[in-house]
Every structure is written in structure tokens, then in C-alpha cells.
Design a protein around this motif. Structure first.
Motif, mmCIF file in Angstrom:
data_model
loop_
_atom_site.group_PDB
_atom_site.id
_atom_site.type_symbol
_atom_site.label_atom_id
_atom_site.label_comp_id
_atom_site.label_asym_id
_atom_site.label_seq_id
_atom_site.Cartn_x
_atom_site.Cartn_y
_atom_site.Cartn_z
ATOM 1 N N SER A 99 0.796 -1.226 0.000
ATOM 2 C CA SER A 99 0.000 0.000 0.000
ATOM 3 C C SER A 99 0.833 1.282 0.000
ATOM 4 N N PHE A 100 2.169 1.179 0.034
ATOM 5 C CA PHE A 100 3.006 2.381 -0.039
ATOM 6 C C PHE A 100 2.710 3.152 -1.319
ATOM 7 N N PRO A 101 2.659 4.472 -1.236
ATOM 8 C CA PRO A 101 2.573 5.260 -2.470
ATOM 9 C C PRO A 101 3.845 5.072 -3.285
ATOM 10 N N GLU A 102 3.736 5.224 -4.563
ATOM 11 C CA GLU A 102 4.873 4.940 -5.464
ATOM 12 C C GLU A 102 6.067 5.845 -5.215
ATOM 13 N N ASP A 103 5.867 7.089 -4.855
ATOM 14 C CA ASP A 103 7.014 7.963 -4.628
ATOM 15 C C ASP A 103 7.813 7.515 -3.410
ATOM 16 N N LEU A 104 7.194 6.895 -2.414
ATOM 17 C CA LEU A 104 7.929 6.383 -1.269
ATOM 18 C C LEU A 104 8.760 5.162 -1.645
#
Length: 109
Positions: A99-104
Motif C-alpha cells: 500500500s506504499f505510495p509509489e514515490d515512497l
């Protein structure tokens, strides 16, 4: 009554199969990220659904209901209760990572 036991057993097996199918299809769609961003997002949602289904089965079904209602923690099969907890935590950790956002994700590499 044995009919209810068999029905519950079959329901658990079907739930596990649906969990596996959701995770596998989600992973396959996420691998196709380079071709289509919409496939990646759809795959991510499906993978998260599968991971949450697995978490619900093992944490709610086996740890909470099996552990407290049927006293699984007090049986001679104590290791099964611990294994269900470990698997539930693994599924939740995997869901957290997916579920991490892609930028992270790009910053962590």
C-alpha cells in the motif's frame, strides 16, 4: 453436528482459494506496470484485497474465534495458534508494503 463442521471446513478452503486467486491476479497485474498504469493500480487493489482476506481469515477466524471461543491456545496443538498469529502479521506487513505510495517506494530503493 458433523454437517456444520464440514460446511465450515469447505468455507475455509474456498476462502483460502479466493484469497490466493486475488493475490496472484493482483501480482500479475502489478508486474505489467510498465505496459499500463491502470493495470498496476487494479492489481494493487486486488492484491490488497487478497492480503486483507487472508488477514481476516487467520486473525479473526483462527486467532480470535479459534483461540478464544474454541480454546485453541489451551490445546495440545499450541503451535498452531502461534503460526496463525505469525501468518496474520506477515499478511498485514505485506499489505502495508504493497500500500506504499509509489514515490515512497522509489525513495527507499
Amino acid at each position: 453436528h458433523p454437517v456444520f463442521h464440514h460446511a465450515a471446513y469447505i468455507l475455509i478452503i474456498v476462502w483460502e482459494a479466493l484469497t490466493a486467486i486475488a493475490c496472484w491476479i493482483g501480482a500479475i497485474l502489478m508486474i505489467k506496470y510498465g505496459k499500463s498504469a491502470s493495470n498496476y493500480i487494479r492489481g494493487k487493489r486486488l492484491a490488497l484485497l487478497g492480503l486483507m482476506m487472508g488477514f481476516a481469515l487467520f486473525m479473526l477466524g483462527f486467532v480470535i474465534i479459534g483461540g478464544e471461543w474454541f480454546y485453541l491456545w489451551d490445546s495440545s496443538l499450541r503451535s498452531l495458534h502461534i503460526k496463525a498469529i505469525v501468518l496474520a502479521l506477515f499478511l498485514m506487513s505485506s499489505a502495508f508494503i504493497v500500500s506504499f505510495p509509489e514515490d515512497l517506494k522509489s525513495k527507499l530503493r
